[in-house]
Scaffold this motif. Structure first.
Motif, PDB file in Angstrom:
ATOM      1  N   LYS A  32      40.847  37.627  36.757  1.00  0.00           N
ATOM      2  CA  LYS A  32      41.875  38.521  37.276  1.00  0.00           C
ATOM      3  C   LYS A  32      41.445  39.977  37.129  1.00  0.00           C
ATOM      4  O   LYS A  32      41.715  40.799  37.986  1.00  0.00           O
ATOM      5  N   LYS A  33      40.782  40.266  36.004  1.00  0.00           N
ATOM      6  CA  LYS A  33      40.311  41.630  35.766  1.00  0.00           C
ATOM      7  C   LYS A  33      39.238  42.015  36.789  1.00  0.00           C
ATOM      8  O   LYS A  33      39.224  43.131  37.306  1.00  0.00           O
ATOM      9  N   LYS A  34      38.359  41.091  37.113  1.00  0.00           N
ATOM     10  CA  LYS A  34      37.298  41.332  38.093  1.00  0.00           C
ATOM     11  C   LYS A  34      37.901  41.573  39.481  1.00  0.00           C
ATOM     12  O   LYS A  34      37.476  42.474  40.204  1.00  0.00           O
ATOM     13  N   ASN A  35      38.900  40.783  39.862  1.00  0.00           N
ATOM     14  CA  ASN A  35      39.577  40.968  41.154  1.00  0.00           C
ATOM     15  C   ASN A  35      40.291  42.315  41.212  1.00  0.00           C
ATOM     16  O   ASN A  35      40.312  42.973  42.248  1.00  0.00           O
ATOM     17  N   ALA A  36      40.902  42.725  40.088  1.00  0.00           N
ATOM     18  CA  ALA A  36      41.609  44.010  40.036  1.00  0.00           C
ATOM     19  C   ALA A  36      40.617  45.168  40.221  1.00  0.00           C
ATOM     20  O   ALA A  36      40.905  46.142  40.908  1.00  0.00           O
ATOM     21  N   VAL A  37      39.445  45.061  39.608  1.00  0.00           N
ATOM     22  CA  VAL A  37      38.424  46.091  39.746  1.00  0.00           C
ATOM     23  C   VAL A  37      37.928  46.157  41.189  1.00  0.00           C
ATOM     24  O   VAL A  37      37.771  47.242  41.759  1.00  0.00           O
TER      25      VAL A  37
END
Length: 167
Positions: A2-7
Motif C-alpha cells: 500500500k505504501k508503494k502504491n501511495a508513493v
C-alpha cells in the motif's frame, strides 16, 4: 504494498501537476498569446510563428516581426472572434511607409518588413496614443506614433503577418 502504491500515486500526481503547469506557462508566454493580446484578436494556439524580436535592448525598444501559415478556418476564427476591426486592403499609405520605407516603390518592397499584400485584411493599433491616454479612432495612423502594432492577413498566400514596433 500500500505504501508503494501511495508513493507511485504521489509521483504520478506531482508529474501531472507539473505538466499542466508547464503547459499553462508555455501558453501564456507563447508568441501566439502575445500576438492575440496585442492585436486583441483570437490567434489560434496551433499556429507556428516564425519571428525575429529585438525588444531585448534598452527600455524595451525594438521590433517584433512574425509570420504564420494559416488554414482557411484560422482566417475565419481570427476575423470573427476579433475585438478589433480588420479592414480590407489596401493599407493606407501612411502605414505602408512604416512597413516599406519612406518612399513606397518596388525597390523598397524587396527589403520591406513584410511582403506587399494586395488581397487581404489589416488592423493597426497606435499604442503610443493609447498608452498616453490620447483619443484615437480604430485603425487610424498618426505620424508621431512611435509604438504601434500591425496585423496583416494575406489571403492569396494564407499568411498572417505581425509587426510590433516600440521606440
Amino acid at each position: 504494498m500500500k505504501k508503494k502504491n501511495a508513493v507511485i500515486m504521489a509521483i504520478s500526481l506531482t508529474s501531472l501537476i507539473c505538466l499542466v503547469l508547464f503547459a499553462f506557462i508555455s501558453y501564456y508566454t507563447s508568441m501566439n498569446r502575445k500576438i492575440s493580446k496585442d492585436l486583441n484578436s483570437s490567434i489560434p494556439i496551433t499556429l507556428e510563428f516564425e519571428y525575429k524580436d529585438s525588444h531585448h535592448w534598452f527600455l524595451g525598444d525594438g521590433a517584433t516581426i512574425a509570420k504564420a501559415k494559416l488554414e482557411d478556418d484560422d482566417i475565419i476564427k481570427i476575423m470573427e472572434k476579433s475585438k478589433r476591426e480588420w479592414l480590407k486592403t489596401p493599407i493606407p499609405i501612411e502605414i505602408q511607409e512604416r512597413v516599406y520605407g519612406n518612399e513606397f516603390n518596388e525597390a523598397l518592397i524587396q527589403d520591406a518588413l513584410i511582403p506587399e499584400v494586395k488581397n487581404g485584411y489589416w488592423t493597426f493599433l497606435d499604442r503610443y496614443r493609447l498608452d498616453n491616454g490620447l483619443e484615437t479612432e480604430p485603425n487610424v495612423y498618426y505620424e508621431n506614433t512611435g509604438n504601434y502594432s500591425l496585423g496583416v492577413i494575406d489571403l492569396d498566400n494564407n499568411i498572417l503577418y505581425y509587426i510590433k514596433f516600440d521606440s
